[in-house]
Design an enzyme around this catalytic site. Structure first.
Site, PDB file in Angstrom:
ATOM      1  N   ALA A  13      -2.810  24.377  26.974  1.00 38.87           N
ATOM      2  CA  ALA A  13      -1.546  24.368  27.733  1.00 38.87           C
ATOM      3  C   ALA A  13      -1.357  25.627  28.567  1.00 38.87           C
ATOM      4  CB  ALA A  13      -0.375  24.188  26.770  1.00 38.87           C
ATOM      5  N   ARG A  37      -6.031  29.898  23.986  1.00 44.22           N
ATOM      6  CA  ARG A  37      -6.427  31.232  23.492  1.00 44.22           C
ATOM      7  C   ARG A  37      -5.605  32.340  24.121  1.00 44.22           C
ATOM      8  NH1 ARG A  37     -12.472  30.436  25.312  1.00 44.22           N
ATOM      9  NH2 ARG A  37     -11.179  29.571  26.973  1.00 44.22           N
ATOM     10  N   ASP A  63      -8.865  29.429  18.980  1.00 44.10           N
ATOM     11  CA  ASP A  63     -10.027  28.918  19.708  1.00 44.10           C
ATOM     12  C   ASP A  63     -10.391  27.569  19.108  1.00 44.10           C
ATOM     13  OD1 ASP A  63     -12.594  28.336  20.688  1.00 44.10           O
ATOM     14  OD2 ASP A  63     -13.077  30.474  20.896  1.00 44.10           O
ATOM     15  N   ASN A  90      -6.524  17.980  25.644  1.00 41.51           N
ATOM     16  CA  ASN A  90      -6.767  18.358  27.035  1.00 41.51           C
ATOM     17  C   ASN A  90      -7.729  19.545  27.178  1.00 41.51           C
ATOM     18  OD1 ASN A  90      -5.950  18.880  30.005  1.00 41.51           O
ATOM     19  ND2 ASN A  90      -5.310  20.760  28.950  1.00 41.51           N
ATOM     20  N   TYR A 156     -22.119  18.642  30.961  1.00 39.98           N
ATOM     21  CA  TYR A 156     -20.665  18.418  31.104  1.00 39.98           C
ATOM     22  C   TYR A 156     -20.388  16.920  31.066  1.00 39.98           C
ATOM     23  CZ  TYR A 156     -15.940  18.158  32.834  1.00 39.98           C
ATOM     24  OH  TYR A 156     -14.599  17.852  32.942  1.00 39.98           O
ATOM     25  N   LYS A 160     -18.185  14.393  28.416  1.00 39.61           N
ATOM     26  CA  LYS A 160     -17.105  13.484  28.818  1.00 39.61           C
ATOM     27  C   LYS A 160     -17.459  12.024  28.522  1.00 39.61           C
ATOM     28  CE  LYS A 160     -14.009  16.483  29.974  1.00 39.61           C
ATOM     29  NZ  LYS A 160     -12.718  16.567  29.263  1.00 39.61           N
ATOM     30  N   GLY A 187     -10.588  12.435  38.538  1.00 36.97           N
ATOM     31  CA  GLY A 187     -11.659  12.988  39.365  1.00 36.97           C
ATOM     32  C   GLY A 187     -11.313  14.440  39.669  1.00 36.97           C
ATOM     33  N   THR A 191      -7.568  23.187  39.669  1.00 30.36           N
ATOM     34  CA  THR A 191      -6.981  23.974  38.570  1.00 30.36           C
ATOM     35  C   THR A 191      -7.863  25.219  38.443  1.00 30.36           C
ATOM     36  OG1 THR A 191      -8.443  22.887  36.988  1.00 30.36           O
ATOM     37  CG2 THR A 191      -6.289  21.856  37.320  1.00 30.36           C
ATOM     38  N   PHE A 193     -10.380  25.095  36.596  1.00 29.82           N
ATOM     39  CA  PHE A 193     -11.636  24.494  36.120  1.00 29.82           C
ATOM     40  C   PHE A 193     -12.872  25.046  36.848  1.00 29.82           C
ATOM     41  CE2 PHE A 193     -14.976  21.307  36.292  1.00 29.82           C
ATOM     42  CZ  PHE A 193     -15.109  20.941  34.972  1.00 29.82           C
TER      43      PHE A 193
END
Ligand code: NDP
Ligand code: 8X3
Length: 257
Positions: A13, A37, A63, A90, A156, A160, A187, A191, A193
């Site tokens: 979050a 974290r 963590d 998330n 990755y 997923k 998609g 962010t 990311f």
């Protein structure tokens, strides 16, 4: 107040999709457990949301890759907080974008430990109360990368795809417990990311979204809210959402193309 008196735990979050979901859910009356974290970020968000909306917020700093920390934090919840109605799995990340043959095992382990094992750990610790109450909703944040692989996406994408399999399995295993399981699979979303994936290389991170309008974390939060607010008899199994410029992982159109 679609979520009044609901207790919702959101992993990851402190930024991006998780943070926007916390904002939207608290606006809709949910009491929130925020995890991640980065303590200062969670505290700041907690202060902001509890002053703006009439909701209770708890932050837990741990963590997700560490099963002992997950167990300790979830078992620390008191009898009010432990009755979690909605778990939003998330927290996740990409590390590097290398062809398999050039891949780095540490990066692979970090992605597997976070995106897959972390999700399993937290779900395992929260599910018993949902099972006992025969009530609850797990919303996993997957990805289009869990439906189609893309060049150098290898590990990755594997995490997923695994999340996709776990969502489907949970839905079957929990059928007689009346616990809902949804997967929200975006998609490209702008962010932190790509910053994390490229180890803080902000120029490279920005170039990912060049020439198109990516999804915002708020767009994804809206889809999560939709899943969370259907009538009791409705379960949304899966939502896949992409920017208009993206058909699936591999088909993206940019300006001047
Ligand atoms: P961000 O990097 O903005 O947010 C990731 C969140 O995960 C942070 O809050 C971070 O918190 C948390 N997190 C990461 N590692 C850990 C860990 N070891 N322990 C606890 N928390 C952790 O990225 P997004 O918001 O984009 O990502 C959220 C989810 O959405 C991920 O699962 C991602 O795979 C998925 N997704 C993202 C897409 C995109 O294009 N952005 C598209 C499709 C799916 P902290 O660092 O404070 O621990
Ligand atoms: C994360 C986004 O673009 O790597 O799931 O598929 S992407």
């Amino acid at each position: 107040m679609l979520l009044k008196d609901k207790t919702v735990l959101i992993t990851g979050a402190s930024s991006g999709i998780g943070k926007s979901t916390a904002e939207l859910f608290s606006k809709n009356g949910a009491n929130l457990i925020l995890t991640g974290r980065r303590k200062e970020r969670l505290e700041e968000l907690k202060q902001k949301l509890s002053s703006e909306y009439s909701v209770s917020i708890l932050s837990l700093v741990f963590d997700i890759r560490n099963y002992d920390e997950v167990k300790k934090n979830i078992s620390s919840l008191n009898s009010v907080w432990k009755n979690i109605d909605i778990l939003i799995n998330n927290a996740g990340m990409g590390r590097g974008l290398d062809k398999f043959q050039d891949g780095n095992v540490e990066n692979w382990e970090e992605m597997i430990d976070t995106n897959l094992k972390g999700l399993l750990y937290i779900t395992k610790e929260i599910l018993p109360v949902m099972v006992e109450r025969k009530s609850g909703h797990i919303i996993n944040i997957g990805s289009t990368a869990g439906h189609d692989v893309y060049p150098a996406g290898n590990i990755y994408c594997a995490t997923k795809f695994a999340v996709n399999a776990i969502s489907q399995s949970l839905r079957i295993d929990l059928l007689d417990k009346r616990i809902k399981v949804s997967s929200v699979d975006p998609g490209m979303v702008e962010t932190e990311f790509s910053n994390v994936r490229f180890f803080g290389d902000t120029e490279r991170a920005k170039s990912v979204y060049k020439g198109l309008t990516p999804l915002t974390p708020e767009d994804v939060a809206e889809a999560i809210l939709f899943c969370a607010t259907r009538p009791y008899h409705v379960n949304i199994n899966e939502i896949i959402l992409t920017p208009i410029a993206q058909a699936q992982s591999n088909f993206i159109i940019r300006e001047n193309q």
